[in-house]
Write a protein that holds these residues in place. Structure first.
Motif, PDB file in Angstrom:
ATOM      1  N   UNK A  24     -43.035   0.940 -33.531  1.00 11.72           N
ATOM      2  CA  UNK A  24     -42.037  -0.128 -33.518  1.00 11.72           C
ATOM      3  C   UNK A  24     -41.016   0.093 -32.396  1.00 11.72           C
ATOM      4  N   UNK A  25     -40.766   1.364 -32.070  1.00 10.34           N
ATOM      5  CA  UNK A  25     -39.864   1.702 -30.967  1.00 10.34           C
ATOM      6  C   UNK A  25     -40.563   2.708 -30.062  1.00 10.34           C
ATOM      7  N   UNK A  26     -40.032   2.848 -28.863  1.00  2.00           N
ATOM      8  CA  UNK A  26     -40.580   3.817 -27.918  1.00  2.00           C
ATOM      9  C   UNK A  26     -39.434   4.591 -27.283  1.00  2.00           C
ATOM     10  N   UNK A  27     -39.686   5.826 -26.903  1.00  2.00           N
ATOM     11  CA  UNK A  27     -38.669   6.668 -26.283  1.00  2.00           C
ATOM     12  C   UNK A  27     -38.748   6.509 -24.768  1.00  2.00           C
ATOM     13  N   UNK A  28     -37.640   6.094 -24.156  1.00  3.57           N
ATOM     14  CA  UNK A  28     -37.614   5.896 -22.705  1.00  3.57           C
ATOM     15  C   UNK A  28     -37.299   7.195 -21.978  1.00  3.57           C
ATOM     16  N   UNK A  29     -36.508   8.030 -22.616  1.00  2.00           N
ATOM     17  CA  UNK A  29     -36.210   9.381 -22.148  1.00  2.00           C
ATOM     18  C   UNK A  29     -35.705  10.140 -23.363  1.00  2.00           C
ATOM     19  N   UNK A  60     -42.537  -3.798 -32.438  1.00  2.00           N
ATOM     20  CA  UNK A  60     -41.249  -3.879 -33.118  1.00  2.00           C
ATOM     21  C   UNK A  60     -40.528  -5.178 -32.825  1.00  2.00           C
ATOM     22  N   UNK A  61     -40.596  -5.602 -31.573  1.00  2.00           N
ATOM     23  CA  UNK A  61     -39.949  -6.869 -31.191  1.00  2.00           C
ATOM     24  C   UNK A  61     -40.617  -8.046 -31.897  1.00  2.00           C
ATOM     25  N   UNK A  62     -41.950  -8.007 -31.981  1.00  2.00           N
ATOM     26  CA  UNK A  62     -42.667  -9.094 -32.660  1.00  2.00           C
ATOM     27  C   UNK A  62     -42.324  -9.131 -34.142  1.00  2.00           C
ATOM     28  N   UNK A  63     -42.348  -7.961 -34.794  1.00  2.00           N
ATOM     29  CA  UNK A  63     -42.060  -7.917 -36.232  1.00  2.00           C
ATOM     30  C   UNK A  63     -40.640  -8.395 -36.519  1.00  2.00           C
ATOM     31  N   UNK A 121     -38.698 -10.326 -34.723  1.00  2.00           N
ATOM     32  CA  UNK A 121     -38.594 -11.760 -34.463  1.00  2.00           C
ATOM     33  C   UNK A 121     -39.232 -12.569 -35.591  1.00  2.00           C
ATOM     34  N   UNK A 122     -40.405 -12.137 -36.039  1.00  2.00           N
ATOM     35  CA  UNK A 122     -41.106 -12.860 -37.104  1.00  2.00           C
ATOM     36  C   UNK A 122     -40.291 -12.884 -38.390  1.00  2.00           C
ATOM     37  N   UNK A 123     -39.766 -11.726 -38.796  1.00  2.00           N
ATOM     38  CA  UNK A 123     -39.023 -11.654 -40.058  1.00  2.00           C
ATOM     39  C   UNK A 123     -37.724 -12.443 -39.959  1.00  2.00           C
ATOM     40  N   UNK A 124     -37.020 -12.325 -38.825  1.00  2.00           N
ATOM     41  CA  UNK A 124     -35.777 -13.087 -38.663  1.00  2.00           C
ATOM     42  C   UNK A 124     -36.039 -14.586 -38.701  1.00  2.00           C
ATOM     43  N   UNK A 125     -37.180 -14.999 -38.166  1.00  2.00           N
ATOM     44  CA  UNK A 125     -37.455 -16.432 -38.105  1.00  2.00           C
ATOM     45  C   UNK A 125     -38.090 -16.976 -39.384  1.00  2.00           C
TER      46      UNK A 125
END
Length: 260
Positions: free
Chosen positions: A49-54, A64-67, A69-73
């Motif tokens: 759902x998330x990724x580590x950039x550093x 994570x962004x899709x999930x 967005x889907x739940x909020x909508x």
């Protein structure tokens, strides 16, 4: 997914890239243990759902962004027109895959599906593509059938929907929520950190409503449904605090109106 995990996703989303230390600082002021927050971050990362950039910094992964967005909508379903077509999910998942089965069913419940039977889940909304993706993510795609159809003899009655989605429990939940948010509106603090805590508290309550409420068509809901009224008041208060929150605060970039 739990409400705190959803809120962490939301904060990372609006912050675009957020340091774990920032989240720990916020939540330890809310009486959460540091290890609890770090464990939630690890869990979200393992779930992709998330990724580590550093080291110690996170941003939302596409899943994570899709999930989120889907739940909020789901909220937008209150304004959708029900076409009398149903998304029906048939399960034939063996006990040897019990964990995958339960995770898949829990995901469907997050999206507002109701259990017509233990192996048949239904939704009045066109979620067939979402179901396909969830089945793949839980590795049960060969054990699931998805149908989008109208019912030949009759649609579900309000009383049937009341039982399938356990709306009695949701009504009781909303009655408590409505009392709670009315009390909060009468006692909003002025101090910055206290106001942040109320903002996050309301966010947790909104998350609970988004995950619990199937957001059914009006034709399937009980008369005098208080869900929409309660949810609107929660979101209104959340947005009012976001507008009033001091822009010079170090946390200001994480305090934004919903659906902005």
């Amino acid at each position: 997914m739990q409400s705190i995990e959803k809120q962490i996703l939301h904060l990372i989303d609006v912050g675009e890239e957020v340091e774990a230390k920032t989240l720990v600082d916020i939540y330890t002021q809310r009486d959460y243990n540091e290890m609890t927050i770090r464990n939630n971050l690890s869990k979200l990362k393992q779930a992709k759902q998330i990724t580590s950039t550093k080291r110690g910094w996170y941003r939302l992964a596409p899943a994570g962004k899709r999930w989120l967005s889907d739940i909020n909508h789901k909220y937008a379903n209150y304004n959708q027109v029900f076409t009398d077509e149903w998304t029906i999910v048939l399960l034939r998942i063996p006990e040897t895959m019990r964990r995958s089965k339960q995770m898949f069913k829990n995901s469907l419940l997050d999206y507002g599906f109701g259990a017509y039977t233990s192996s048949v889940l239904i939704s009045p909304w066109p979620y067939q593509e979402v179901v396909q993706q969830l089945a793949i993510e839980n590795q049960v795609q060969d054990r699931v059938k998805i149908i989008r159809t109208s019912l030949l003899n009759a649609t579900l009655s309000k009383s049937e929907a009341y039982d399938v989605w356990r709306l009695k429990d949701i009504v009781a939940f909303y009655e408590t929520e409505l009392d709670w948010i009315r009390h909060q509106r009468q006692n909003l603090p002025q101090q910055e950190l206290a106001l942040l805590n109320v903002y996050l508290d309301i966010g947790m309550h909104i998350n609970d409503t988004f995950l619990r409420d199937p957001m059914l068509p009006i034709s399937l809901l009980p008369d005098h449904w208080i869900g929409r009224q309660t949810m609107d008041l929660l979101i209104q208060t959340y947005n009012e605090i976001a507008t009033l929150y001091p822009k010079q605060s170090e946390y200001a970039r994480l305090v934004v109106p919903m659906f902005s």
